[in-house]
Structure formats: structure tokens, C-alpha cells
Design a protein around this motif. Structure first.
Motif, PDB file in Angstrom:
ATOM      1  N   MET A   1       9.641  -8.031 -29.956  1.00  0.00           N
ATOM      2  CA  MET A   1      10.307  -8.149 -28.653  1.00  0.00           C
ATOM      3  C   MET A   1      11.207  -6.951 -28.424  1.00  0.00           C
ATOM      4  O   MET A   1      12.320  -7.084 -27.917  1.00  0.00           O
ATOM      5  CB  MET A   1      11.159  -9.412 -28.616  1.00  0.00           C
ATOM      6  CG  MET A   1      10.356 -10.654 -28.679  1.00  0.00           C
ATOM      7  SD  MET A   1      11.425 -12.071 -28.487  1.00  0.00           S
ATOM      8  CE  MET A   1      10.185 -13.344 -28.583  1.00  0.00           C
ATOM      9  N   HIS A   2      10.761  -5.792 -28.896  1.00  0.00           N
ATOM     10  CA  HIS A   2      11.576  -4.604 -28.643  1.00  0.00           C
ATOM     11  C   HIS A   2      10.736  -3.544 -27.931  1.00  0.00           C
ATOM     12  O   HIS A   2       9.526  -3.664 -27.837  1.00  0.00           O
ATOM     13  CB  HIS A   2      12.163  -4.057 -29.954  1.00  0.00           C
ATOM     14  CG  HIS A   2      11.138  -3.714 -30.997  1.00  0.00           C
ATOM     15  ND1 HIS A   2      10.917  -4.502 -32.110  1.00  0.00           N
ATOM     16  CD2 HIS A   2      10.268  -2.698 -31.106  1.00  0.00           C
ATOM     17  CE1 HIS A   2       9.970  -3.960 -32.858  1.00  0.00           C
ATOM     18  NE2 HIS A   2       9.554  -2.861 -32.261  1.00  0.00           N
TER      19      HIS A   2
ATOM     20  N   GLY B   1      19.207 -10.883 -35.589  1.00  0.00           N
ATOM     21  CA  GLY B   1      18.607 -11.027 -34.251  1.00  0.00           C
ATOM     22  C   GLY B   1      17.117 -10.791 -34.373  1.00  0.00           C
ATOM     23  O   GLY B   1      16.559  -9.844 -33.846  1.00  0.00           O
TER      24      GLY B   1
ATOM     25  N   GLN C   1      12.609 -19.771 -31.901  1.00  0.00           N
ATOM     26  CA  GLN C   1      12.197 -18.529 -32.578  1.00  0.00           C
ATOM     27  C   GLN C   1      12.197 -18.702 -34.099  1.00  0.00           C
ATOM     28  O   GLN C   1      11.265 -18.252 -34.779  1.00  0.00           O
ATOM     29  CB  GLN C   1      13.148 -17.390 -32.206  1.00  0.00           C
ATOM     30  CG  GLN C   1      12.954 -16.852 -30.804  1.00  0.00           C
ATOM     31  CD  GLN C   1      13.783 -15.591 -30.546  1.00  0.00           C
ATOM     32  OE1 GLN C   1      14.839 -15.385 -31.147  1.00  0.00           O
ATOM     33  NE2 GLN C   1      13.292 -14.756 -29.639  1.00  0.00           N
TER      34      GLN C   1
ATOM     35  N   ALA D   1      25.045 -13.821 -35.603  1.00  0.00           N
ATOM     36  CA  ALA D   1      25.248 -12.490 -36.188  1.00  0.00           C
ATOM     37  C   ALA D   1      26.724 -12.177 -36.396  1.00  0.00           C
ATOM     38  O   ALA D   1      27.072 -11.340 -37.229  1.00  0.00           O
ATOM     39  CB  ALA D   1      24.639 -11.437 -35.257  1.00  0.00           C
TER      40      ALA D   1
ATOM     41  N   MET E   1      17.437  -4.782 -34.634  1.00  0.00           N
ATOM     42  CA  MET E   1      16.534  -4.157 -33.656  1.00  0.00           C
ATOM     43  C   MET E   1      16.716  -4.842 -32.296  1.00  0.00           C
ATOM     44  O   MET E   1      16.298  -5.979 -32.097  1.00  0.00           O
ATOM     45  CB  MET E   1      15.089  -4.305 -34.164  1.00  0.00           C
ATOM     46  CG  MET E   1      14.011  -3.813 -33.214  1.00  0.00           C
ATOM     47  SD  MET E   1      14.121  -2.074 -32.770  1.00  0.00           S
ATOM     48  CE  MET E   1      13.534  -1.250 -34.249  1.00  0.00           C
TER      49      MET E   1
HETATM   50  N1  SAH Z   1      14.684  -7.998 -33.221  1.00  0.00           N
HETATM   51  C1  SAH Z   1      13.634  -8.776 -32.605  1.00  0.00           C
HETATM   52  C2  SAH Z   1      14.096  -9.579 -31.417  1.00  0.00           C
HETATM   53  C3  SAH Z   1      14.862  -8.836 -30.322  1.00  0.00           C
HETATM   54  S1  SAH Z   1      15.308  -9.990 -29.022  1.00  0.00           S
HETATM   55  C4  SAH Z   1      12.472  -7.890 -32.276  1.00  0.00           C
HETATM   56  O1  SAH Z   1      12.598  -6.679 -32.310  1.00  0.00           O
HETATM   57  O2  SAH Z   1      11.393  -8.435 -31.998  1.00  0.00           O
HETATM   58  C5  SAH Z   1      17.037 -10.286 -29.376  1.00  0.00           C
HETATM   59  C6  SAH Z   1      17.255 -11.243 -30.523  1.00  0.00           C
HETATM   60  O3  SAH Z   1      18.645 -11.246 -30.806  1.00  0.00           O
HETATM   61  C7  SAH Z   1      16.862 -12.689 -30.260  1.00  0.00           C
HETATM   62  O4  SAH Z   1      16.165 -13.173 -31.383  1.00  0.00           O
HETATM   63  C8  SAH Z   1      18.219 -13.411 -30.144  1.00  0.00           C
HETATM   64  O5  SAH Z   1      18.205 -14.766 -30.576  1.00  0.00           O
HETATM   65  C9  SAH Z   1      19.022 -12.583 -31.101  1.00  0.00           C
HETATM   66  N2  SAH Z   1      20.467 -12.721 -30.917  1.00  0.00           N
HETATM   67  C10 SAH Z   1      21.210 -12.450 -29.840  1.00  0.00           C
HETATM   68  N3  SAH Z   1      22.501 -12.725 -30.082  1.00  0.00           N
HETATM   69  C11 SAH Z   1      22.578 -13.171 -31.358  1.00  0.00           C
HETATM   70  C12 SAH Z   1      23.622 -13.622 -32.193  1.00  0.00           C
HETATM   71  N4  SAH Z   1      24.904 -13.657 -31.777  1.00  0.00           N
HETATM   72  N5  SAH Z   1      23.318 -14.005 -33.439  1.00  0.00           N
HETATM   73  C13 SAH Z   1      22.052 -13.974 -33.903  1.00  0.00           C
HETATM   74  N6  SAH Z   1      21.006 -13.568 -33.161  1.00  0.00           N
HETATM   75  C14 SAH Z   1      21.272 -13.163 -31.895  1.00  0.00           C
END
Ligand code: SAH
Length: 281
Positions: free
Chosen positions: A74-75, A125, A152, A176, A192
Motif C-alpha cells: 500500500m505504498h 504501520g 489488516q 506505533a 513505509m
Molecule cells: N507499510 C504498509 C502500509 C502503509 S498504509 C505498506 O507499505 O504496504 C499505512 C499503515 O500505517 C496502515 O497499516 C495503518 O494501520 C498504519 N498506521 C497508521 N497509524 C498507525 C499507528 N499509530 N500505529 C500503528 N500503525 C499505524
């Protein structure tokens, strides 16, 4: 603007294309300092609990659709302007997403023949765990992923099981900003495209540093606004208005610049990568 994502009508896939990303790398080498950290204000901040719940719901609802379109990641993709094939086919976008991971590792000097191979990785994340599975396979490393979205985390664990990776990777719902890991646990801390969701960047960076072992690498690939010039104390009104639309669409708090991140990292006595050292003072 630096690394400004394109906006599409809802639901907007995060894996859009943008060539210029700011990648931030650092290594904890010294004891953490007590330098005061930056405070970044948002124009209309959501309360933290509301933001967390909003992000969780957002990904709970949209991840299935994104997976259908974009697969594991998802990046954004990394698009090499020198490459022959810059077509916008779906397969090219997916390769570009993998290239983003590879380029990030290369940029952080983790790909050379003499490079250390990470053995314990945290994916902060983690989405549906695409990076974790990729990195676990590449380095034969243990990888723990955290996300705010229960959907997820469940999907990421199911994919790991179906790919025979359950011994190496695992996923859980966790914040996080309060990671459920001991200090100095990981030799690669990977974030990421999650940093843009963090309402408290100093706390975010501090938490990444806390779980990083001495000498570990921290990789942050995130959305940043442009660096301010010495005579500016904020973005201009047009820029702020544009960013606010992106924040509203993606459940994002206030943005900061790459230079802000570098200041934060340095305030924790972390070493920043060569590019950052040379380009952002
Ligand atoms: N890194 C992944 C997803 C990016 S989308 C990729 O590259 O495919 C953003 C992600 O950040 C999502 O999974 C969302 O749940 C996570 N996220 C956002 N805020 C967060 C937090 N405070 N703690 C943990 N995860 C978080």
C-alpha cells in the motif's frame, strides 16, 4: 511540494505514483539525548483517540479493495526516470512498489556485499504485511508488523500462513506511538508510508529509536511537505489548503518537512544517512 501524492476520487489507492520520495535513514549510535523536541501544530487537530479509530476504520474498510488492485503493498512506487519501461501498466506499478523497497534498502546501505543483514525487523504501520514478508524472505529475518487495523493484522497473518512464513513473520494490532516491544529489540526498524499518520512526530521518532538496537538502521519513507526557507515560518495559504484536503481524505494529522525529521532524529543523537547529511542541514 515534496513527495505530494496525487489525489483520486474515493477510495483513493495509496499506491499511486510519485517519483520523488524523501527517505530518511538513521542509526542509533549514542545514548539518547534530552534535547527538547519540536512541536508541530495542526490547523484542526483531531483528538488522538478519534484519529486512531478513524485510521483503523479507514483501513478496515478499504484494505480488501486495495489488495485486489495493488496486491501486497500500500505504498507508492519508485519510478526510475532512466528506465526504459515507464509505462503505467498495473504490473509496472507493482514492480515499482518492489523497487521502492529495494531502493530504500540500497539507500540505507543494506544491499552491498559487505552489508549487515538484518535479523530482527519491526514493520511499523505494516498494512497487510507486504514489506514484512518481502524483507523476511530476503534476509531470512524475523519480522513483527504492527497496524491499527484489526482487518489488516488478520489478513497479514493469513497471508503469512498461506505463504509458509508463519515462523518468520507475525502481525498484531498496536500503536506505533506505544509499541509493545522492549527497548533495543530490532536491528532494522522499517516504516513505509505510515509516518504521515502520526499525530506526534517527536514521539513517533523517539519510539522508533527506542526499539532500535545500537547500530540498527531505521528507515522512514513518508510523506513530507517541502522544507521551509529561513525566512518562512509556515507554508503559504494555498499549500496549507491543499494539504488539508489530503489530510481529510487520508486521516492524516499535520505534516512536517524532511528537514523537521532530520532535526528530530539528530535531537536523539541518531546519525542520519549520507544524502540527508549533505542536503539537509
Ligand atoms: N507499510 C504498509 C502500509 C502503509 S498504509 C505498506 O507499505 O504496504 C499505512 C499503515 O500505517 C496502515 O497499516 C495503518 O494501520 C498504519 N498506521 C497508521 N497509524 C498507525 C499507528 N499509530 N500505529 C500503528 N500503525 C499505524
Amino acid at each position: 511540494m515534496t513527495s505530494l501524492p496525487f489525489l483520486l476520487s474515493p477510495p483513493p489507492p495509496r499506491s499511486l505514483h510519485h517519483r520523488r520520495r524523501r527517505r530518511l535513514f538513521s542509526s542509533p549510535s549514542c545514548p539518547r539525548s534530552r534535547t527538547p523536541l519540536l512541536a508541530m501544530a495542526s490547523s484542526s487537530p483531531r483528538p488522538p483517540q478519534e484519529l486512531r479509530q478513524g485510521i483503523a476504520d479507514f483501513y478496515d474498510q478499504s484494505s480488501g479493495l486495495w489488495e485486489q488492485i495493488w496486491g501486497d503493498h500500500m505504498h507508492h512506487g519508485f519510478y526510475d526516470s532512466d528506465a526504459d519501461d515507464v509505462s503505467l501498466s498495473l504490473s509496472n506499478h507493482r514492480s515499482a512498489q518492489i523497487r521502492m523497497i529495494e531502493e530504500s534498502l540500497r539507500f540505507a546501505s543494506l544491499l552491498g556485499p559487505e552489508s549487515k543483514r538484518p535479523k530482527r525487523i519491526v514493520d511499523v504501520g505494516c498494512g497487510i504485511g507486504g514489506s514484512s514478508r518481502y524483507l523476511a524472505r530476503k534476509f531470512a529475518a524475523q519480522c513483527c508488523g504492527i497496524t491499527l487495523s484489526p482487518v489488516q493484522a488478520q489478513r497479514a497473518n493469513a497471508l503469512a500462513a498461506s505463504e509458509g512464513l508463519s515462523d518468520l513473520v507475525s502481525f498484531q494490532v498496536a500503536d506505533a506511538l506505544q509499541q509493545p516491544f522492549p527497548d533495543a529489540e530490532f536491528d532494522l526498524v522499517w516504516s513505509m508510508e505510515s509516518g504521515e499518520h502520526m499525530p506526534d512526530k517527536p514521539k513517533f521518532v523517539k519510539e522508533l529509536a527506542r526499539v532500535a538496537a545500537p547500530g540498527a538502521t531505521i528507515i522512514i519513507v513518508t510523506w513530507c511537505h517541502r522544507d521551509l526557507t529561513p525566512s518562512e515560518d509556515s507554508l503559504n495559504p494555498g499549500e496549507k489548503e491543499l494539504l488539508q484536503k489530503i489530510c481529510d481524505a487520508y486521516f492524516l494529522p499535520a505534516w512536517c518537512s524532511a528537514a523537521d525529521y532530520v532535526r528530530l532524529l539528530r535531537s536523539l543523537s541518531l546519525q542520519t544517512g549520507k544524502y540527508l547529511s549533505e542536503n539537509l542541514r
